[in-house]
Design a protein around this motif. Structure first.
Motif, PDB file in Angstrom:
ATOM      1  N   ILE A   5       0.838  -1.200   0.000  1.00 38.24           N
ATOM      2  CA  ILE A   5       0.000   0.000   0.000  1.00 38.24           C
ATOM      3  C   ILE A   5       0.872   1.249   0.000  1.00 38.24           C
ATOM      4  CG2 ILE A   5      -1.734   1.301   1.300  1.00 38.24           C
ATOM      5  CD1 ILE A   5      -2.866  -1.334   2.267  1.00 38.24           C
ATOM      6  N   SER A   6       2.019   1.197   0.685  1.00 40.32           N
ATOM      7  CA  SER A   6       2.937   2.343   0.678  1.00 40.32           C
ATOM      8  C   SER A   6       3.390   2.656  -0.738  1.00 40.32           C
ATOM      9  CB  SER A   6       4.154   2.042   1.553  1.00 40.32           C
ATOM     10  OG  SER A   6       3.789   1.880   2.901  1.00 40.32           O
ATOM     11  N   TYR A   7       3.747   1.626  -1.497  1.00 39.71           N
ATOM     12  CA  TYR A   7       4.165   1.833  -2.885  1.00 39.71           C
ATOM     13  C   TYR A   7       3.013   2.361  -3.738  1.00 39.71           C
ATOM     14  CZ  TYR A   7       8.688  -0.559  -2.354  1.00 39.71           C
ATOM     15  OH  TYR A   7       9.962  -0.907  -1.981  1.00 39.71           O
ATOM     16  N   LEU A   8       1.840   1.748  -3.575  1.00 39.51           N
ATOM     17  CA  LEU A   8       0.686   2.143  -4.384  1.00 39.51           C
ATOM     18  C   LEU A   8       0.253   3.569  -4.073  1.00 39.51           C
ATOM     19  CD1 LEU A   8      -1.359  -1.174  -4.171  1.00 39.51           C
ATOM     20  CD2 LEU A   8      -0.170  -0.283  -6.191  1.00 39.51           C
ATOM     21  N   SER A   9       0.332   3.953  -2.810  1.00 38.88           N
ATOM     22  CA  SER A   9      -0.015   5.321  -2.430  1.00 38.88           C
ATOM     23  C   SER A   9       0.970   6.315  -3.022  1.00 38.88           C
ATOM     24  CB  SER A   9      -0.041   5.446  -0.903  1.00 38.88           C
ATOM     25  OG  SER A   9      -0.224   6.780  -0.510  1.00 38.88           O
ATOM     26  N   GLU A  16      -1.285  14.156  -5.587  1.00 38.71           N
ATOM     27  CA  GLU A  16      -2.561  13.449  -5.490  1.00 38.71           C
ATOM     28  C   GLU A  16      -2.508  12.547  -4.260  1.00 38.71           C
ATOM     29  OE1 GLU A  16      -4.628  11.896  -8.971  1.00 38.71           O
ATOM     30  OE2 GLU A  16      -2.941  12.620 -10.176  1.00 38.71           O
ATOM     31  N   ASN A  17      -2.250  13.163  -3.132  1.00 32.01           N
ATOM     32  CA  ASN A  17      -2.046  12.430  -1.892  1.00 32.01           C
ATOM     33  C   ASN A  17      -3.314  11.668  -1.469  1.00 32.01           C
ATOM     34  OD1 ASN A  17      -2.197  12.997   1.462  1.00 32.01           O
ATOM     35  ND2 ASN A  17      -0.438  11.899   0.667  1.00 32.01           N
ATOM     36  N   LEU A  18      -3.149  10.376  -1.190  1.00 34.03           N
ATOM     37  CA  LEU A  18      -4.288   9.528  -0.846  1.00 34.03           C
ATOM     38  C   LEU A  18      -4.977   9.983   0.436  1.00 34.03           C
ATOM     39  CD1 LEU A  18      -6.071   7.036  -1.212  1.00 34.03           C
ATOM     40  CD2 LEU A  18      -4.253   5.656  -0.142  1.00 34.03           C
ATOM     41  N   PHE A  19      -4.214  10.362   1.450  1.00 31.63           N
ATOM     42  CA  PHE A  19      -4.801  10.818   2.703  1.00 31.63           C
ATOM     43  C   PHE A  19      -5.695  12.032   2.472  1.00 31.63           C
ATOM     44  CE2 PHE A  19      -4.335  13.718   6.435  1.00 31.63           C
ATOM     45  CZ  PHE A  19      -5.115  12.993   7.330  1.00 31.63           C
ATOM     46  N   LEU A  45      -5.610   1.384  -6.622  1.00 33.09           N
ATOM     47  CA  LEU A  45      -5.331  -0.056  -6.658  1.00 33.09           C
ATOM     48  C   LEU A  45      -5.195  -0.646  -5.259  1.00 33.09           C
ATOM     49  CD1 LEU A  45      -2.680  -0.110  -9.545  1.00 33.09           C
ATOM     50  CD2 LEU A  45      -5.155  -0.361  -9.722  1.00 33.09           C
ATOM     51  N   ILE A  46      -6.046  -0.170  -4.350  1.00 37.51           N
ATOM     52  CA  ILE A  46      -6.016  -0.671  -2.978  1.00 37.51           C
ATOM     53  C   ILE A  46      -7.399  -1.212  -2.604  1.00 37.51           C
ATOM     54  CG2 ILE A  46      -4.181   0.897  -2.231  1.00 37.51           C
ATOM     55  CD1 ILE A  46      -6.317   2.672  -0.984  1.00 37.51           C
ATOM     56  N   GLY A  47      -7.475  -1.906  -1.485  1.00 36.46           N
ATOM     57  CA  GLY A  47      -8.742  -2.467  -1.050  1.00 36.46           C
ATOM     58  C   GLY A  47      -9.652  -1.425  -0.416  1.00 36.46           C
ATOM     59  N   GLU A  48     -10.944  -1.649  -0.540  1.00 32.63           N
ATOM     60  CA  GLU A  48     -11.916  -0.735   0.070  1.00 32.63           C
ATOM     61  C   GLU A  48     -11.768  -0.704   1.590  1.00 32.63           C
ATOM     62  OE1 GLU A  48     -15.927  -1.559  -1.299  1.00 32.63           O
ATOM     63  OE2 GLU A  48     -15.095  -2.303  -3.198  1.00 32.63           O
ATOM     64  N   SER A  49     -11.337  -1.820   2.168  1.00 36.40           N
ATOM     65  CA  SER A  49     -11.182  -1.890   3.631  1.00 36.40           C
ATOM     66  C   SER A  49     -10.141  -0.887   4.133  1.00 36.40           C
ATOM     67  CB  SER A  49     -10.778  -3.306   4.051  1.00 36.40           C
ATOM     68  OG  SER A  49      -9.537  -3.675   3.463  1.00 36.40           O
ATOM     69  N   THR A  50      -9.125  -0.611   3.296  1.00 36.73           N
ATOM     70  CA  THR A  50      -8.095   0.365   3.680  1.00 36.73           C
ATOM     71  C   THR A  50      -8.713   1.741   3.863  1.00 36.73           C
ATOM     72  OG1 THR A  50      -6.337  -0.842   2.529  1.00 36.73           O
ATOM     73  CG2 THR A  50      -5.949   1.495   2.960  1.00 36.73           C
ATOM     74  N   ILE A 318       0.153   9.829   6.293  1.00 40.42           N
ATOM     75  CA  ILE A 318       0.392  10.548   5.032  1.00 40.42           C
ATOM     76  C   ILE A 318       0.095   9.647   3.838  1.00 40.42           C
ATOM     77  CG2 ILE A 318       2.147  11.685   3.606  1.00 40.42           C
ATOM     78  CD1 ILE A 318       3.549  12.516   6.202  1.00 40.42           C
ATOM     79  N   GLU A 319       0.392   8.362   3.986  1.00 35.47           N
ATOM     80  CA  GLU A 319       0.181   7.409   2.892  1.00 35.47           C
ATOM     81  C   GLU A 319      -1.294   7.037   2.713  1.00 35.47           C
ATOM     82  OE1 GLU A 319       4.528   5.167   3.382  1.00 35.47           O
ATOM     83  OE2 GLU A 319       2.680   4.154   4.001  1.00 35.47           O
ATOM     84  N   GLY A 320      -2.141   7.479   3.644  1.00 39.01           N
ATOM     85  CA  GLY A 320      -3.556   7.140   3.543  1.00 39.01           C
ATOM     86  C   GLY A 320      -3.909   5.832   4.208  1.00 39.01           C
ATOM     87  N   GLN A 321      -2.938   5.224   4.884  1.00 39.65           N
ATOM     88  CA  GLN A 321      -3.215   4.000   5.619  1.00 39.65           C
ATOM     89  C   GLN A 321      -3.749   4.337   7.011  1.00 39.65           C
ATOM     90  OE1 GLN A 321      -0.626   0.556   5.105  1.00 39.65           O
ATOM     91  NE2 GLN A 321       0.941   1.886   4.236  1.00 39.65           N
ATOM     92  N   ARG A 322      -4.314   3.346   7.675  1.00 39.09           N
ATOM     93  CA  ARG A 322      -4.703   3.526   9.072  1.00 39.09           C
ATOM     94  C   ARG A 322      -3.421   3.810   9.852  1.00 39.09           C
ATOM     95  NH1 ARG A 322      -9.277   2.110  11.953  1.00 39.09           N
ATOM     96  NH2 ARG A 322      -9.004   1.671  14.178  1.00 39.09           N
TER      97      ARG A 322
END
Length: 549
Positions: A5-9, A16-19, A45-50, A318-322
């Motif tokens: 997810i870090s790479y994809l973000s 176009e920051n995901l967060f 290209l990430i899961g909806e759960s993210t 910052i990466e848009g992850q939890r």
């Protein structure tokens, strides 16, 4: 944390920051809008759960807070001052219960009575004018003392754009290796809490291999009682940004991110304006001043999560992850933002770099104590006669800060909580034994941290304060590790039972719980909470013993 997810973000870049995309969607759309979430998931290209897990984490993105119109500060300093029940009562005259939320520390600890309305912070007597504030949407300028005692490193006259340019021209005449040597010679240690030598961090990033490198300024100062980062961002913004450029020049980074906590709207406004000013004067961007060095700066506005002050959780944010704490190693210097080498430092740490470049590492090293060099910003709350932010040389007696700079207390105070919610709880009778330095605090088994001081008055129940610390940890835990996630809840339950009825806590069991949190937590949220609680049990046994078996 998922490396994929870090790479994809990162593939779309920070423009176009995901967060920011997730934040915008949560704020403007129905958060249950499956179609929008699916669209965003496909785009990255990430899961909806993210996306769901990210939205559900932040206070300001949760659906239940979407229609809030005002927020009451529930930080430690405001709680101890006793101002907040009246603030809430006055807000209720203008808003419905469900339109009023809570925020953890708005950095108005110098006068308390803090609340946020219409994206602006207010404090002090502002609540008396709430009707006029709502009708006119006017802002009220706060006032607090800001004074350097001894050498002024951070509280010099604020830089202008012209002075900023002169310092940059001087920087570009120096070899990056030479600048790094000066920083190492200075013995500058991180001011965010851990006190790690900055020169070593910089050297690690400089030597790390990666397609690109990042400088991240951690401006998610969330320690209740601390507002020194606010001072720097609002009164010394160009000094902070120059520090980021110096770090980037040394480490060959091309991009900087300053991540500012949601509770500091004024800081965001000032930094945003300063970045625009630098861009307009060609002091950011490609080939700055014809030096061949290129660097861009981006402001990211956080959405309410104390744990994002932990460097790895901040990077995930910052990466848009939890924003859960990452297991280390690898450390961010080798694998940080988007899996690239990243330097993460606090606002105050970076703001020291211009002085070192201008005056040399030896000059900085000559200030302070044997193991703590330079100066430290100290935040004093409203229980002092002269509350405010003070710059003191490392090694300054704590008693000097309290009695001379702060002017003593307005009323009887029994303890000082220093260094945020995870810092040490010191009886007022013991302040003469402490100095403002890493080593002095370490000898007492406590942390200097941000240098915040929250006063606990004589009439405030210590049991109530301990419950407040556990409640804070329960709310702010990222949930990644069991000791913090479960231990904070179990601890709060025990304390609540003891105060609600005749239940007495088994002291050995409670100590085991604290030890498990301290030794097993991944970060200092769960690992640091036991320190002030143990201090309270040690120093205020006579007040607490009736609750324990």
């Amino acid at each position: 944390m998922s490396e994929n997810i870090s790479y994809l973000s990162g593939r779309k870049g920070l423009h176009e920051n995901l967060f920011e995309r997730i934040s915008w969607m949560a704020e403007t759309e129905d958060t249950a809008n499956t179609e929008k979430i699916q669209e965003l998931a496909r785009d990255y290209l990430i899961g909806e759960s993210t996306i769901h897990s990210t939205i559900s984490f932040y206070d300001l993105l949760r659906p239940e807070n979407k229609d809030k119109k005002a927020y009451v500060c529930n930080g430690s300093a405001c709680m101890c001052s006793g101002t907040q029940p009246r603030v809430r009562s006055e807000l209720k005259k203008n808003f419905r219960d469900e339109e009023i939320g809570e925020m953890t520390c708005l950095g108005r600890c110098h006068e308390n009575g803090a609340f946020q309305y219409n994206g602006q912070n207010y404090s002090g007597i502002a609540i008396d004018n709430i009707t006029q504030i709502i009708e006119s949407k006017k802002t009220i300028q706060e006032k607090y003392a800001s004074l350097a005692s001894g050498t002024a490193i951070l509280m010099q006259t604020p830089l202008t754009a012209e002075e900023f340019a002169l310092q940059l021209r001087n920087l570009f005449t120096l070899n990056p290796e030479h600048v790094l040597d000066e920083i190492k010679k200075s013995d500058l240690r991180g001011r965010g809490g851990a006190g790690f030598p900055m020169g070593l961090k910089l050297e690690s990033v400089r030597k790390a291999e990666g397609e690109r490198k990042f400088i991240v300024c951690n401006a998610d100062e969330g320690d209740p009682g601390a507002y020194s980062d606010r001072y720097l961002m609002e009164q010394q913004p160009l000094r902070v940004l120059l520090g980021m450029i110096i770090a980037a020049y040394i480490s060959s980074a091309d991009t900087g991110i300053i991540y500012i906590r949601a509770e500091y709207p004024e800081s965001m406004e000032t930094i945003e304006k300063s970045i625009r000013e630098l861009e307009e004067n060609s002091l950011l961007g490609n080939d700055i001043l014809g030096s061949g060095f290129s660097f861009t700066l981006k402001l990211i506005k956080a959405k309410g999560a104390y744990v994002c002050g932990e460097e790895t959780a901040l990077l995930s944010s910052i990466e848009g992850q939890r924003p859960e704490v990452r297991v280390r190693p690898p450390f961010p210097a080798r694998k940080g933002l988007f899996n690239m080498p990243t330097l993460v430092n606090s606002v105050e740490t970076l703001a020291n770099l211009p002085f070192i470049v201008e005056h040399g590492g030896s000059k900085f090293n000559s200030i302070g104590s044997s193991q703590s060099k330079g100066t430290k910003l100290i935040s004093l709350d409203s229980f002092f006669n002269r509350p405010g932010v003070y710059e003191v040389e490392m090694g300054t007696p704590l008693a000097t800060v309290v009695e001379q700079l702060g002017g003593g207390f307005k009323e009887n105070v029994k303890a000082l909580h220093i260094g945020g919610p995870l810092g040490g709880l010191v009886p007022v009778s013991d302040i003469s034994s402490l100095q403002i330095s890493f080593e002095s605090f370490a000898e007492k088994g406590i942390l200097l941290g941000h240098g915040s001081i929250v006063s606990i008055p004589e009439d405030f129940p210590m049991m109530g304060y301990i419950k407040h610390l556990f409640r804070f940890t329960v709310h702010e835990s990222c949930g990644k590790c069991f000791p913090c996630r479960l231990g904070s809840v179990r601890g709060l339950e025990l304390l609540q039972r003891a105060t609600d009825g005749d239940y007495r806590i088994d002291r050995e069991l409670f100590t085991d719980l604290l030890d498990t949190m301290q030794q097993g937590s991944l970060c200092m949220l769960g690992g640091g909470l036991p320190l002030p609680v143990k201090n309270a049990l040690q120093y205020f046994d006579s007040e607490l013993r009736d609750y324990f078996d």
